[in-house]
Design a protein around this motif. Structure first.
Motif, PDB file in Angstrom:
ATOM      1  N   ALA A  35       0.830  -1.209   0.000  1.00  0.00           N
ATOM      2  CA  ALA A  35       0.000   0.000   0.000  1.00  0.00           C
ATOM      3  C   ALA A  35       0.863   1.256   0.000  1.00  0.00           C
ATOM      4  O   ALA A  35       0.517   2.255  -0.652  1.00  0.00           O
ATOM      5  CB  ALA A  35      -0.928  -0.007   1.215  1.00  0.00           C
ATOM      6  N   ASP A  36       1.979   1.220   0.706  1.00  0.00           N
ATOM      7  CA  ASP A  36       2.882   2.382   0.734  1.00  0.00           C
ATOM      8  C   ASP A  36       3.465   2.663  -0.643  1.00  0.00           C
ATOM      9  O   ASP A  36       3.584   3.818  -1.054  1.00  0.00           O
ATOM     10  CB  ASP A  36       4.012   2.139   1.735  1.00  0.00           C
ATOM     11  CG  ASP A  36       3.524   2.179   3.179  1.00  0.00           C
ATOM     12  OD1 ASP A  36       2.462   2.796   3.417  1.00  0.00           O
ATOM     13  OD2 ASP A  36       4.188   1.591   4.049  1.00  0.00           O
ATOM     14  N   ARG A  39       0.763   4.274  -2.758  1.00  0.00           N
ATOM     15  CA  ARG A  39       0.568   5.683  -2.401  1.00  0.00           C
ATOM     16  C   ARG A  39       1.698   6.545  -2.953  1.00  0.00           C
ATOM     17  O   ARG A  39       1.451   7.653  -3.452  1.00  0.00           O
ATOM     18  CB  ARG A  39       0.486   5.828  -0.884  1.00  0.00           C
ATOM     19  CG  ARG A  39      -0.756   5.193  -0.265  1.00  0.00           C
ATOM     20  CD  ARG A  39      -0.892   5.566   1.197  1.00  0.00           C
ATOM     21  NE  ARG A  39      -1.945   4.812   1.843  1.00  0.00           N
ATOM     22  CZ  ARG A  39      -1.746   3.700   2.548  1.00  0.00           C
ATOM     23  NH1 ARG A  39      -0.509   3.233   2.703  1.00  0.00           N
ATOM     24  NH2 ARG A  39      -2.757   3.061   3.116  1.00  0.00           N
ATOM     25  N   ARG A  40       2.935   6.062  -2.863  1.00  0.00           N
ATOM     26  CA  ARG A  40       4.058   6.827  -3.411  1.00  0.00           C
ATOM     27  C   ARG A  40       3.930   6.990  -4.918  1.00  0.00           C
ATOM     28  O   ARG A  40       4.225   8.064  -5.471  1.00  0.00           O
ATOM     29  CB  ARG A  40       5.383   6.128  -3.069  1.00  0.00           C
ATOM     30  CG  ARG A  40       5.796   6.247  -1.606  1.00  0.00           C
ATOM     31  CD  ARG A  40       7.262   5.917  -1.419  1.00  0.00           C
ATOM     32  NE  ARG A  40       7.561   4.549  -1.847  1.00  0.00           N
ATOM     33  CZ  ARG A  40       7.520   3.493  -1.039  1.00  0.00           C
ATOM     34  NH1 ARG A  40       7.198   3.644   0.238  1.00  0.00           N
ATOM     35  NH2 ARG A  40       7.825   2.291  -1.491  1.00  0.00           N
ATOM     36  N   THR A  41       3.479   5.942  -5.575  1.00  0.00           N
ATOM     37  CA  THR A  41       3.288   6.005  -7.031  1.00  0.00           C
ATOM     38  C   THR A  41       2.215   7.017  -7.399  1.00  0.00           C
ATOM     39  O   THR A  41       2.393   7.814  -8.330  1.00  0.00           O
ATOM     40  CB  THR A  41       2.904   4.617  -7.569  1.00  0.00           C
ATOM     41  OG1 THR A  41       3.939   3.679  -7.274  1.00  0.00           O
ATOM     42  CG2 THR A  41       2.688   4.663  -9.069  1.00  0.00           C
ATOM     43  N   ARG A  42       1.102   6.999  -6.666  1.00  0.00           N
ATOM     44  CA  ARG A  42       0.023   7.958  -6.926  1.00  0.00           C
ATOM     45  C   ARG A  42       0.496   9.383  -6.688  1.00  0.00           C
ATOM     46  O   ARG A  42       0.176  10.290  -7.475  1.00  0.00           O
ATOM     47  CB  ARG A  42      -1.172   7.643  -6.023  1.00  0.00           C
ATOM     48  CG  ARG A  42      -1.947   6.426  -6.444  1.00  0.00           C
ATOM     49  CD  ARG A  42      -2.831   6.677  -7.618  1.00  0.00           C
ATOM     50  NE  ARG A  42      -3.906   7.619  -7.299  1.00  0.00           N
ATOM     51  CZ  ARG A  42      -4.856   7.980  -8.147  1.00  0.00           C
ATOM     52  NH1 ARG A  42      -4.844   7.537  -9.386  1.00  0.00           N
ATOM     53  NH2 ARG A  42      -5.803   8.824  -7.792  1.00  0.00           N
ATOM     54  N   LEU A  43       1.253   9.586  -5.633  1.00  0.00           N
ATOM     55  CA  LEU A  43       1.769  10.913  -5.336  1.00  0.00           C
ATOM     56  C   LEU A  43       2.717  11.384  -6.424  1.00  0.00           C
ATOM     57  O   LEU A  43       2.686  12.550  -6.829  1.00  0.00           O
ATOM     58  CB  LEU A  43       2.486  10.891  -3.979  1.00  0.00           C
ATOM     59  CG  LEU A  43       2.900  12.250  -3.399  1.00  0.00           C
ATOM     60  CD1 LEU A  43       1.668  13.124  -3.161  1.00  0.00           C
ATOM     61  CD2 LEU A  43       3.672  12.063  -2.101  1.00  0.00           C
ATOM     62  N   SER A  68      -1.145   2.148 -10.694  1.00  0.00           N
ATOM     63  CA  SER A  68      -2.284   2.959 -10.263  1.00  0.00           C
ATOM     64  C   SER A  68      -3.594   2.400 -10.830  1.00  0.00           C
ATOM     65  O   SER A  68      -4.598   2.291 -10.121  1.00  0.00           O
ATOM     66  CB  SER A  68      -2.097   4.409 -10.715  1.00  0.00           C
ATOM     67  OG  SER A  68      -3.214   5.196 -10.358  1.00  0.00           O
ATOM     68  N   VAL A  72      -6.024   1.412  -7.684  1.00  0.00           N
ATOM     69  CA  VAL A  72      -6.695   2.596  -7.130  1.00  0.00           C
ATOM     70  C   VAL A  72      -8.000   2.870  -7.872  1.00  0.00           C
ATOM     71  O   VAL A  72      -8.048   2.810  -9.102  1.00  0.00           O
ATOM     72  CB  VAL A  72      -5.772   3.835  -7.217  1.00  0.00           C
ATOM     73  CG1 VAL A  72      -6.472   5.058  -6.637  1.00  0.00           C
ATOM     74  CG2 VAL A  72      -4.464   3.568  -6.475  1.00  0.00           C
ATOM     75  N   LYS A  78      -9.192   5.811  -3.498  1.00  0.00           N
ATOM     76  CA  LYS A  78      -8.828   4.850  -2.451  1.00  0.00           C
ATOM     77  C   LYS A  78      -8.243   3.586  -3.071  1.00  0.00           C
ATOM     78  O   LYS A  78      -8.577   3.220  -4.208  1.00  0.00           O
ATOM     79  CB  LYS A  78     -10.054   4.491  -1.611  1.00  0.00           C
ATOM     80  CG  LYS A  78     -10.639   5.667  -0.829  1.00  0.00           C
ATOM     81  CD  LYS A  78     -11.852   5.230  -0.018  1.00  0.00           C
ATOM     82  CE  LYS A  78     -12.435   6.395   0.764  1.00  0.00           C
ATOM     83  NZ  LYS A  78     -13.641   5.995   1.531  1.00  0.00           N
ATOM     84  N   ILE A  79      -7.390   2.924  -2.289  1.00  0.00           N
ATOM     85  CA  ILE A  79      -6.800   1.667  -2.741  1.00  0.00           C
ATOM     86  C   ILE A  79      -7.850   0.562  -2.639  1.00  0.00           C
ATOM     87  O   ILE A  79      -8.496   0.397  -1.604  1.00  0.00           O
ATOM     88  CB  ILE A  79      -5.554   1.304  -1.900  1.00  0.00           C
ATOM     89  CG1 ILE A  79      -4.483   2.380  -2.073  1.00  0.00           C
ATOM     90  CG2 ILE A  79      -5.008  -0.060  -2.307  1.00  0.00           C
ATOM     91  CD1 ILE A  79      -3.247   2.156  -1.219  1.00  0.00           C
TER      92      ILE A  79
END
Length: 319
Positions: A35-36, A39-43, A68, A72, A78-79
């Motif tokens: 999940a981390d 999130r880093r990829t989405r950011l 992504s 997502v 949301k994941i």
């Protein structure tokens, strides 16, 4: 407009482009990402500021978008739970489809079909359009209640031919041909489409968000919701109807070739045929319609016509 939808607009304009993308998105190895990392990829994608007006040529950026797309939800950001992400669809559905097609006992067939339809209904619910509803809690309750009813109905109807065949000892060759080879394909396809329509019924009852080319939400359209659900249900019917029909036809000719003396070989060939068809048809069915759906302005509700002058509007079709 979410980055996932912008990516589909830029990279998934034709059926062939969508097919190649889905072949990558469905990679089960993407399920191993944490999940981390997601999130880093989405950011990274959001901070890159890429407009996606042209196809992506950077392989690293494309891999980030694939992660992504596979993990997502484009409406909520949301994941998605691991079991209900697109790459998990085939590994979970394939054993259930194989067991359902081989099982000749009505009770066991009902159980396996119930589990199958429960999973596909949950998948449709979590990957459908995520437009926020005014009474979100009551809508979710309604979807779960209707979904359980649809799952039970689909499983009962799927096992019903075997019930009649076993109870009334209908063992003639014609009956076996109809029950075991002709009925399963259309019945299974229709029932999977039926569960999609029932579970996602709030989308055409309450409407989904439609956006202009810049991603600005114009309003909520019931007609767009109807179009999204109809396309998704059709693609699901094609997927599982074909997964039952083609192997049945193939096995019919195999049995006529005097190979029925080796039952274990027949079972193995049937499993191989179902696996091959399902693996090939999954990206095909998902590619039938664009993920970033389009609807003509003239097809919208009259109250939305005054909100925009653009001829085409966009929405998330869901999976």
């Amino acid at each position: 407009m979410d980055a996932n939808l912008r990516f589909w607009r830029a990279e998934g304009q034709s059926f062939f482009q969508r097919f190649l993308l889905w072949a990558d998105v469905l990679d089960p190895l993407l399920l191993l990402k944490s999940a981390d990392e997601i999130r880093r990829t989405r950011l990274l994608i959001q901070n890159s500021g890429k407009t996606l007006s042209e196809p992506i040529k950077n392989d690293q950026t494309k891999q980030a978008f694939l992660l992504s797309l596979s993990s997502v939800h484009p409406d909520t950001g949301k994941i998605i739970p691991v079991m209900f992400r697109p790459p998990a669809f085939l590994p979970i559905c394939l054993p259930l489809v194989i067991v359902s097609s081989l099982q000749r006992q009505a009770k066991k067939n009902f159980f396996y079909q119930f589990v199958f339809h429960m999973y596909t209904a949950g998948f449709a619910l979590l990957n459908g359009n995520g437009t926020t509803k005014a009474e979100e809690y009551s809508v979710q309750q309604k979807q779960i209640f209707y979904g359980l009813g649809a799952i039970s109905y689909a499983a009962c109807l799927g096992a019903l031919p075997l019930v009649f065949m076993n109870r009334y000892t209908l063992k003639s060759s014609l009956t076996q041909l109809v029950v075991q080879k002709l009925l399963p394909a259309p019945l299974f396809g229709l029932m999977t489409a039926f569960t999609v329509v029932v579970v996602r019924s709030p989308e055409f009852e309450n409407g989904i968000e439609v956006m202009d080319r810049n991603g600005t939400v114009v309003g909520v359209s019931q007609k767009a919701g109807e179009k999204a659900v109809k396309e998704t249900a059709l693609s699901r019917a094609v997927l599982f109807g074909t997964a039952f029909f083609v192997p049945a036809v193939f096995m019919h000719f195999v049995e006529r070739a005097n190979l029925r003396r080796i039952p274990r070989s027949l079972a193995s060939m049937r499993m191989l045929a179902i696996t091959s068809v399902l693996v090939g048809m999954l990206p095909v069915s998902l590619s039938m319609f664009p993920q970033c759906g389009e609807i003509k302005r003239a097809d919208l509700e009259p109250e939305l016509l005054s909100s925009t002058e653009e001829t085409e509007l966009f929405y998330n079709r869901g999976i």
